[in-house]
Motif scaffolding. Structure first.
Motif, PDB file in Angstrom:
ATOM      1  N   ASN A   1      -8.581  11.198  -8.694  1.00 42.11           N
ATOM      2  CA  ASN A   1      -8.135  11.544  -7.348  1.00 42.11           C
ATOM      3  C   ASN A   1      -6.621  11.717  -7.257  1.00 42.11           C
ATOM      4  OD1 ASN A   1     -10.717  11.073  -5.503  1.00 42.11           O
ATOM      5  ND2 ASN A   1     -10.655   9.396  -6.990  1.00 42.11           N
ATOM      6  N   LYS A   2      -6.007  12.140  -8.356  1.00 43.96           N
ATOM      7  CA  LYS A   2      -4.548  12.258  -8.398  1.00 43.96           C
ATOM      8  C   LYS A   2      -3.997  13.331  -7.458  1.00 43.96           C
ATOM      9  CE  LYS A   2      -3.317   9.338 -11.761  1.00 43.96           C
ATOM     10  NZ  LYS A   2      -2.303   8.280 -11.601  1.00 43.96           N
ATOM     11  N   ASP A   3      -4.837  14.295  -7.053  1.00 45.11           N
ATOM     12  CA  ASP A   3      -4.352  15.418  -6.262  1.00 45.11           C
ATOM     13  C   ASP A   3      -4.589  15.245  -4.771  1.00 45.11           C
ATOM     14  OD1 ASP A   3      -7.078  15.494  -6.562  1.00 45.11           O
ATOM     15  OD2 ASP A   3      -7.214  17.687  -6.588  1.00 45.11           O
ATOM     16  N   LYS A   4      -5.079  14.101  -4.329  1.00 41.74           N
ATOM     17  CA  LYS A   4      -5.437  13.920  -2.924  1.00 41.74           C
ATOM     18  C   LYS A   4      -4.292  13.262  -2.163  1.00 41.74           C
ATOM     19  CE  LYS A   4     -10.394  13.797  -3.764  1.00 41.74           C
ATOM     20  NZ  LYS A   4     -11.650  13.034  -3.663  1.00 41.74           N
ATOM     21  N   ARG A   5      -3.649  14.039  -1.329  1.00 48.11           N
ATOM     22  CA  ARG A   5      -2.526  13.541  -0.557  1.00 48.11           C
ATOM     23  C   ARG A   5      -3.012  12.583   0.535  1.00 48.11           C
ATOM     24  NH1 ARG A   5       1.797  17.236   2.895  1.00 48.11           N
ATOM     25  NH2 ARG A   5       3.240  15.550   3.397  1.00 48.11           N
ATOM     26  N   GLY A   6      -2.281  11.488   0.720  1.00 43.54           N
ATOM     27  CA  GLY A   6      -2.619  10.526   1.755  1.00 43.54           C
ATOM     28  C   GLY A   6      -3.589   9.458   1.321  1.00 43.54           C
ATOM     29  N   LEU A   7      -4.069   9.516   0.081  1.00 43.86           N
ATOM     30  CA  LEU A   7      -4.965   8.479  -0.425  1.00 43.86           C
ATOM     31  C   LEU A   7      -4.198   7.161  -0.539  1.00 43.86           C
ATOM     32  CD1 LEU A   7      -7.798   7.917  -1.668  1.00 43.86           C
ATOM     33  CD2 LEU A   7      -6.778   8.437  -3.895  1.00 43.86           C
ATOM     34  N   ALA A   8      -4.819   6.072  -0.084  1.00 46.14           N
ATOM     35  CA  ALA A   8      -4.148   4.764  -0.105  1.00 46.14           C
ATOM     36  C   ALA A   8      -4.271   4.136  -1.496  1.00 46.14           C
ATOM     37  CB  ALA A   8      -4.754   3.841   0.948  1.00 46.14           C
TER      38      ALA A   8
ATOM     39  N   VAL B   1       0.862  -1.182   0.000  1.00 43.40           N
ATOM     40  CA  VAL B   1       0.000   0.000   0.000  1.00 43.40           C
ATOM     41  C   VAL B   1       0.898   1.232   0.000  1.00 43.40           C
ATOM     42  CG1 VAL B   1      -1.786   1.310   1.203  1.00 43.40           C
ATOM     43  CG2 VAL B   1      -1.831  -1.189   1.265  1.00 43.40           C
ATOM     44  N   THR B   2       0.624   2.166  -0.901  1.00 47.52           N
ATOM     45  CA  THR B   2       1.364   3.425  -0.972  1.00 47.52           C
ATOM     46  C   THR B   2       0.422   4.569  -0.643  1.00 47.52           C
ATOM     47  OG1 THR B   2       2.892   2.587  -2.656  1.00 47.52           O
ATOM     48  CG2 THR B   2       2.685   4.974  -2.457  1.00 47.52           C
ATOM     49  N   LEU B   3       0.830   5.452   0.256  1.00 39.08           N
ATOM     50  CA  LEU B   3       0.057   6.657   0.537  1.00 39.08           C
ATOM     51  C   LEU B   3       0.463   7.735  -0.457  1.00 39.08           C
ATOM     52  CD1 LEU B   3       0.150   6.710   4.443  1.00 39.08           C
ATOM     53  CD2 LEU B   3      -1.571   5.727   2.929  1.00 39.08           C
ATOM     54  N   GLN B   4      -0.494   8.195  -1.237  1.00 35.97           N
ATOM     55  CA  GLN B   4      -0.207   9.117  -2.334  1.00 35.97           C
ATOM     56  C   GLN B   4       0.436  10.406  -1.820  1.00 35.97           C
ATOM     57  OE1 GLN B   4      -2.594   9.713  -6.225  1.00 35.97           O
ATOM     58  NE2 GLN B   4      -3.552  11.082  -4.765  1.00 35.97           N
ATOM     59  N   PRO B   5       1.630  10.733  -2.328  1.00 31.83           N
ATOM     60  CA  PRO B   5       2.296  11.968  -1.877  1.00 31.83           C
ATOM     61  C   PRO B   5       1.656  13.195  -2.506  1.00 31.83           C
ATOM     62  CG  PRO B   5       3.613  10.881  -3.553  1.00 31.83           C
ATOM     63  CD  PRO B   5       2.439   9.970  -3.282  1.00 31.83           C
ATOM     64  N   ALA B   6       1.933  14.332  -1.918  1.00 35.44           N
ATOM     65  CA  ALA B   6       1.455  15.592  -2.480  1.00 35.44           C
ATOM     66  C   ALA B   6       2.295  15.955  -3.692  1.00 35.44           C
ATOM     67  CB  ALA B   6       1.526  16.701  -1.433  1.00 35.44           C
TER      68      ALA B   6
END
Length: 396
Positions: free
Chosen positions: A294-301, A133-138
């Motif tokens: 949802n490419k711009d949402k930081r912290g999305l799993a 699982v990667t948390l999407q960075p800003a």
């Protein structure tokens, strides 16, 4: 399937150490957790003649770790990382109990292709263990993102502390390959998700009733979710509109558990509204959660991301009574939230339904398909070893 394999060949990932002395080969980098078993992680390591003569010890190390802080903040031996799975395999010299272990079909072909200096390794990960699982960075963030990642490292052992504190000389003898463990939830006959909710009003007779249901409990990535909504207004209030959203809930399991919610899909409907006193509404709404929106949402799993490869929203974590959340790092769940909006003075009526989001059924794992190949070889005398079909692709 045999003919298709003959025509297209087999894609193989390889990576060589900086000094060119050892090379690791893998048939794939995505390994599927199928609920009852996880795809076998198997490959080959090609060792230089010099290391064979010197009888240098070559080890493969599989590590699954939860990184919850930036790498550039790791100082004074303190790391923002929690190791979840750590296994080692001695590739060379071979351990006696593995000398006679049968090679997989891919390993056999690589052995013939690479020669006697190629040695096998195997790792078997427990089912329902931590998945990638990667948390999407800003946007603009650099460095390795937070999340759970798997790494296969092959190295020449220099000393007992090589795993923790590799020296510069050891780095040139090391190969690192990022891999992913993905989750596939096998189909089960589960009840159709459904919920009834009602809202009473002070100083007013009657109530507002809403029934929400899904057409099934499990959905695949990219599939639209059919949300069936039935509203019966027996009050003297008016329902102005309906809001439906898909929410991802990620539980970060460290010393304590913290939950983070992120909206991944949303629709609003005014069709058929307002719903006045005594009126009803029955309608099916289609909602599709996609990472592309949802490419711009930081912290999305997200499912673990490898370089230069696309990924998707993180799959739902499959839990059972035997699995501890602390050993998973990140637990991901999804739910549908439906809100009937009445206005600023009268509030709203909402309902929630959990569901499972997972990958579609993958191809059967090679170790199980091998039985088919071996039986075919026994009945077809014309089958030959097409070792030249293996395509060796460099991959960082």
């Amino acid at each position: 399937m045999v003919d298709e394999d003959r025509k297209s060949g087999t894609r193989v990932f390889k990576k060589t150490s900086p000094n060119g002395k050892i090379t690791t080969y893998l048939g794939k980098r995505d390994f599927i957790d199928r609920g009852d078993y996880v795809d076998l992680i198997d490959g080959m390591v090609l060792i230089d003649d010099e290391y064979i003569k010197d009888n240098k010890k070559v080890t493969a190390h599989l590590l699954a770790a939860f990184r919850y802080g930036r790498e550039d903040l790791d100082v004074l031996g303190l790391t923002f990382r929690k190791d979840l799975i750590s296994e080692t395999f001695q590739v060379f010299p071979q351990v006696e109990k593995f000398l006679h272990r049968p090679l997989s079909r891919l390993q056999e072909r690589l052995k013939r292709k690479l020669g006697s200096n190629a040695y096998p390794f195997w790792f078997q990960v427990a089912p329902k263990s931590a998945s990638s699982v990667t948390l999407q960075p800003a946007p603009g963030d650099t460095g390795k993102p937070c999340g759970v990642d798997y790494e296969l490292k092959t190295f020449v052992t220099v000393n007992d502390t090589c795993l923790e504190k590799p020296k510069k000389s050891a780095l040139s003898n090391t190969v690192r390959l990022a891999i992913r463990k993905l989750t596939y939830a096998p189909f089960e006959s589960r009840p159709q998700p459904m919920v009834d909710v009602s809202k009473y009003f002070m100083m007013s007779s009657g109530l507002l009733h809403m029934e929400v249901s899904l057409d099934k409990e499990m959905y695949y990535h990219g599939e639209s979710i059919a949300v069936n909504v039935h509203i019966q207004n027996n009050s003297n209030k008016t329902v102005k509109k309906l809001k439906i959203c898909i929410i991802q809930v990620a539980d970060i399991c460290l010393f304590t558990t913290a939950s983070y919610s992120c909206e991944v899909a949303r629709i609003e409907s005014n069709e058929g509204f307002p719903i006045g006193p005594g009126a009803t509404l029955s309608k099916v709404f289609a909602v599709c959660p996609l990472l592309s929106n949802n490419k711009d949402k930081r912290g999305l799993a997200l499912d673990g991301q490898l370089k230069h490869e696309d990924t998707s929203l993180a799959s739902s974590t499959i839990l059972d009574g035997k699995t501890s959340k602390e050993n998973l790092g990140i637990v991901v769940q999804y739910r549908v939230k439906v809100r009937a909006v009445l206005g600023p003075l009268n509030g709203e009526l909402f309902a929630e339904l959990p569901f499972t989001l997972t990958h579609s059924k993958p191809l059967e794992s090679p170790e199980r398909v091998e039985r088919f190949f071996s039986s075919s070889a026994g009945t077809n005398g014309n089958m030959t070893d097409e070792i030249d079909l293996i395509l060796l692709n460099d991959d960082m």
